[in-house]
Design an enzyme around this catalytic site. Sequence first.
Site, PDB file in Angstrom:
ATOM      1  N   PHE A 124      10.436  -9.718 -18.772  1.00 28.27           N
ATOM      2  CA  PHE A 124      10.714  -8.633 -17.829  1.00 28.27           C
ATOM      3  C   PHE A 124       9.406  -8.110 -17.231  1.00 28.27           C
ATOM      4  O   PHE A 124       8.461  -7.795 -17.946  1.00 28.27           O
ATOM      5  CB  PHE A 124      11.469  -7.495 -18.529  1.00 28.27           C
ATOM      6  CG  PHE A 124      11.747  -6.341 -17.600  1.00 28.27           C
ATOM      7  CD1 PHE A 124      12.578  -6.506 -16.501  1.00 28.27           C
ATOM      8  CD2 PHE A 124      11.147  -5.107 -17.811  1.00 28.27           C
ATOM      9  CE1 PHE A 124      12.818  -5.446 -15.627  1.00 28.27           C
ATOM     10  CE2 PHE A 124      11.392  -4.039 -16.943  1.00 28.27           C
ATOM     11  CZ  PHE A 124      12.228  -4.221 -15.848  1.00 28.27           C
ATOM     12  N   LYS A 174       0.132  -5.673 -23.121  1.00 34.20           N
ATOM     13  CA  LYS A 174       0.440  -4.427 -23.815  1.00 34.20           C
ATOM     14  C   LYS A 174       0.022  -4.487 -25.288  1.00 34.20           C
ATOM     15  O   LYS A 174      -0.500  -3.506 -25.827  1.00 34.20           O
ATOM     16  CB  LYS A 174       1.938  -4.149 -23.694  1.00 34.20           C
ATOM     17  CG  LYS A 174       2.307  -2.737 -24.117  1.00 34.20           C
ATOM     18  CD  LYS A 174       3.738  -2.400 -23.705  1.00 34.20           C
ATOM     19  CE  LYS A 174       4.100  -0.989 -24.123  1.00 34.20           C
ATOM     20  NZ  LYS A 174       5.469  -0.637 -23.697  1.00 34.20           N
ATOM     21  N   MET A 485      -1.603  -2.445  19.486  1.00 30.77           N
ATOM     22  CA  MET A 485      -2.528  -3.574  19.609  1.00 30.77           C
ATOM     23  C   MET A 485      -1.781  -4.873  19.900  1.00 30.77           C
ATOM     24  O   MET A 485      -2.256  -5.711  20.671  1.00 30.77           O
ATOM     25  CB  MET A 485      -3.380  -3.699  18.336  1.00 30.77           C
ATOM     26  CG  MET A 485      -4.477  -4.740  18.451  1.00 30.77           C
ATOM     27  SD  MET A 485      -5.561  -4.456  19.865  1.00 30.77           S
ATOM     28  CE  MET A 485      -6.892  -3.552  19.092  1.00 30.77           C
TER      29      MET A 485
HETATM   30  C1  LIG Z   1      -0.039  -4.894   7.173  1.00 32.13           C
HETATM   31  C2  LIG Z   1      -0.189  -5.372   8.568  1.00 32.13           C
HETATM   32  N1  LIG Z   1       0.855  -5.917   9.220  1.00 32.13           N
HETATM   33  C3  LIG Z   1       0.702  -6.335  10.514  1.00 32.13           C
HETATM   34  C4  LIG Z   1      -0.486  -6.240  11.145  1.00 32.13           C
HETATM   35  C5  LIG Z   1      -0.652  -6.740  12.592  1.00 32.13           C
HETATM   36  N2  LIG Z   1      -1.024  -5.627  13.487  1.00 32.13           N
HETATM   37  C6  LIG Z   1      -2.296  -5.369  13.832  1.00 32.13           C
HETATM   38  S1  LIG Z   1      -2.449  -4.002  14.780  1.00 32.13           S
HETATM   39  C7  LIG Z   1      -0.791  -3.743  14.771  1.00 32.13           C
HETATM   40  C8  LIG Z   1      -0.206  -2.550  15.470  1.00 32.13           C
HETATM   41  C9  LIG Z   1      -0.544  -1.268  14.815  1.00 32.13           C
HETATM   42  O1  LIG Z   1       0.247  -0.236  15.339  1.00 32.13           O
HETATM   43  P1  LIG Z   1      -0.158   1.277  15.145  1.00 32.13           P
HETATM   44  O2  LIG Z   1      -0.519   1.543  13.749  1.00 32.13           O
HETATM   45  O3  LIG Z   1       0.892   2.125  15.741  1.00 32.13           O
HETATM   46  O4  LIG Z   1      -1.517   1.368  15.977  1.00 32.13           O
HETATM   47  P2  LIG Z   1      -1.748   1.271  17.567  1.00 32.13           P
HETATM   48  O5  LIG Z   1      -2.218  -0.115  17.858  1.00 32.13           O
HETATM   49  O6  LIG Z   1      -0.456   1.582  18.235  1.00 32.13           O
HETATM   50  O7  LIG Z   1      -2.819   2.284  17.837  1.00 32.13           O
HETATM   51  C10 LIG Z   1      -0.141  -4.738  14.030  1.00 32.13           C
HETATM   52  C11 LIG Z   1       1.319  -4.833  13.856  1.00 32.13           C
HETATM   53  C12 LIG Z   1      -1.564  -5.685  10.404  1.00 32.13           C
HETATM   54  N3  LIG Z   1      -2.783  -5.583  10.920  1.00 32.13           N
HETATM   55  N4  LIG Z   1      -1.388  -5.241   9.147  1.00 32.13           N
END
Ligand SMILES: Cc1ncc(C[n+]2csc(CCOP(=O)(O)OP(=O)(O)O)c2C)c(N)n1
Length: 589
Positions: A124, A174, A485
């Site tokens: 587990f 453990k 982004m």
């Molecule tokens: C854990 C994770 N999943 C996916 C990504 C791919 N990714 C890079 S930037 C982004 C968008 C981030 O969105 P947000 O936090 O709203 O920031 P913004 O770009 O809108 O300022 C994604 C999905 C990542 N960097 N990390």
Amino acid sequence: MVPVAKNQAAGQLTSGADIAIQSLVNHGVETVFAYPGGSSIPLHQALTRFRDRIRVVLPRHEQGGGFAAQGYARTTGKVGVCMATSGPGATNLVTSIADAKLDSIPILAITGQVGTPVIGTDAFQETPIIEVCRSVTKHHYLVTDVNDVARILREAFYLATTGRKGPIWIDIPKNVQLAQTVPDYDAPMNLPGYHVEHRLAQPEQIAQVAAAIKRAKRPVIYAGGGIISGDASEELRQLVRKTGIPVTMTLTGLGGFPGDDPLSLSMLGMHGSVYANYAVSEADLLLALGVRFDDRITGKVSEFAKHGKIIHIEIDPSEINKIREAHIPIVSDVKYALAELNKVVEPPDDLGPWIKKINAWKKSDPFHYDEEFEGILPQHAIRQLWELTKDRDTIITTGVGQHQMWAAQYYKFRQPRRWASSGGLGTMGFGLPSAIGAKIAHPDKLVIDIDGDGSLLMNVQELATCYCEKVPVKVLLLNNMHLGMVVQWEDRFHAANRAHTYLGPIDHPEAVGRGTTTGPDERYPDFVSIARSFKWRAGCARKKSELKAALEEMIDSDGPYLLEVQVPYQEHVLPMIPSGMTVQDLIRE
Ligand SMILES: Cc1ncc(C[n+]2csc(CCOP(=O)(O)OP(=O)(O)O)c2C)c(N)n1
Ligand SMILES: [Mg+2]
């Protein structure tokens, strides 16, 4: 001599769990971010016996605990410690450890494991976590004998903090936590093949570097995270004072040199400044200090700094000639190498024309945005935040995305260890928990997480940690209701075809890229209500005229405070050198 704790008399039988915690105390650990479970109960019980020396912070998700440990480590230089139970607890830690590995952050992860008699039986909550984390740690241990606990803890701190720093994982079954022995906290370390003490620049190498600097006409310093983790910021400043060579920094190197100094070229690479990228491309000498020629910096490697001689000073020999061959490769502690160089270095004969050229680029191509825009642009919000906090000792953390890049561009860091951002792994969800670790390490500093709506939601549960553990961090949320982004890449490279990058309900027109305005009036989710339900104070700014007062209210509040700033999603982070391309392909508009 390691002092013997008051609750352990010398020569007394002690449990593995108590030995582990005593070892943390012996190494100066004051805070542990730990989430309990069946396999780690003895460790947590032991922690209660050390209440007067170790503060245990209960994150609301193990990943949050891992990032809090990182925020602590990145802003102090000390080892951040996190702890979890076996199985899901341990796997929840993996992302934050992989993140620490890529940015060379000293972290110690301790996990409980199922008892040794059942290891390998799919017991587990059993995962073979050492197998899982093997390639994302600097080193890792499965402890099978209580007599090894004290030595392994000692080795772990040594490994985490010497040479190229990095995360160490110790998995303790453990029954080993419960077994007893008479501990020897001075047990000799057993690390064959690990000899970082020899990594020091030789006098003839320093002389070569000094000669190259003297002859250079267009030198540039490219300073990375190694300047921060090697505590070499002061030596770098001195080198610049002595030589007048301009400095560009990587994302993780920000603050290594003052961002508002006239010789700062700001950040380099994909979203770095035009002038930093031009300067590196035209340099006749590139001093690469504590860097690894990451692809977000180099773009097309064969074109990167191709006119220049490259001096690469780096503590990890495996980085030398890995991506880009150096003309003068030096495996060394960068602080030592720069201190030695500063003793003999002389300025190049005439940097005047080079600095003039750089200043012209700075003038014609600064970071810029539409200052007339009637709503609040994210760049504007960050610049305002910088104006309001620049004379206070402030630490900034971020999520990952556009907001992160704008924070790196518009917040000018003057000191090292005031900036914690996930560079190599680029992990969304980093901002809030790392701010917790930073604030606990620096209760007197202002700690602000500049976050995105997507990123904040990934570790939103840590709002509870801030309230319950009395950690008054601030969140400046730049809410564009999109994965901004990725939207930017869709806009630039996929004909603006929206592919699951809208964070509102799927029946909104924005979900398929048909929104016409700056986004729906009603933002989803309602972050202000979320924050308030976690007993945070919270506010929202929609209009430009509201921004300054809203920021001031956030900054001046005593407790945790979330300020949502509603920003449009159409904005792009510029300049941009598309992946794998060159400075010739730089996008300005
Ligand atoms: C854990 C994770 N999943 C996916 C990504 C791919 N990714 C890079 S930037 C982004 C968008 C981030 O969105 P947000 O936090 O709203 O920031 P913004 O770009 O809108 O300022 C994604 C999905 C990542 N960097 N990390
Ligand atoms: Mg967003």
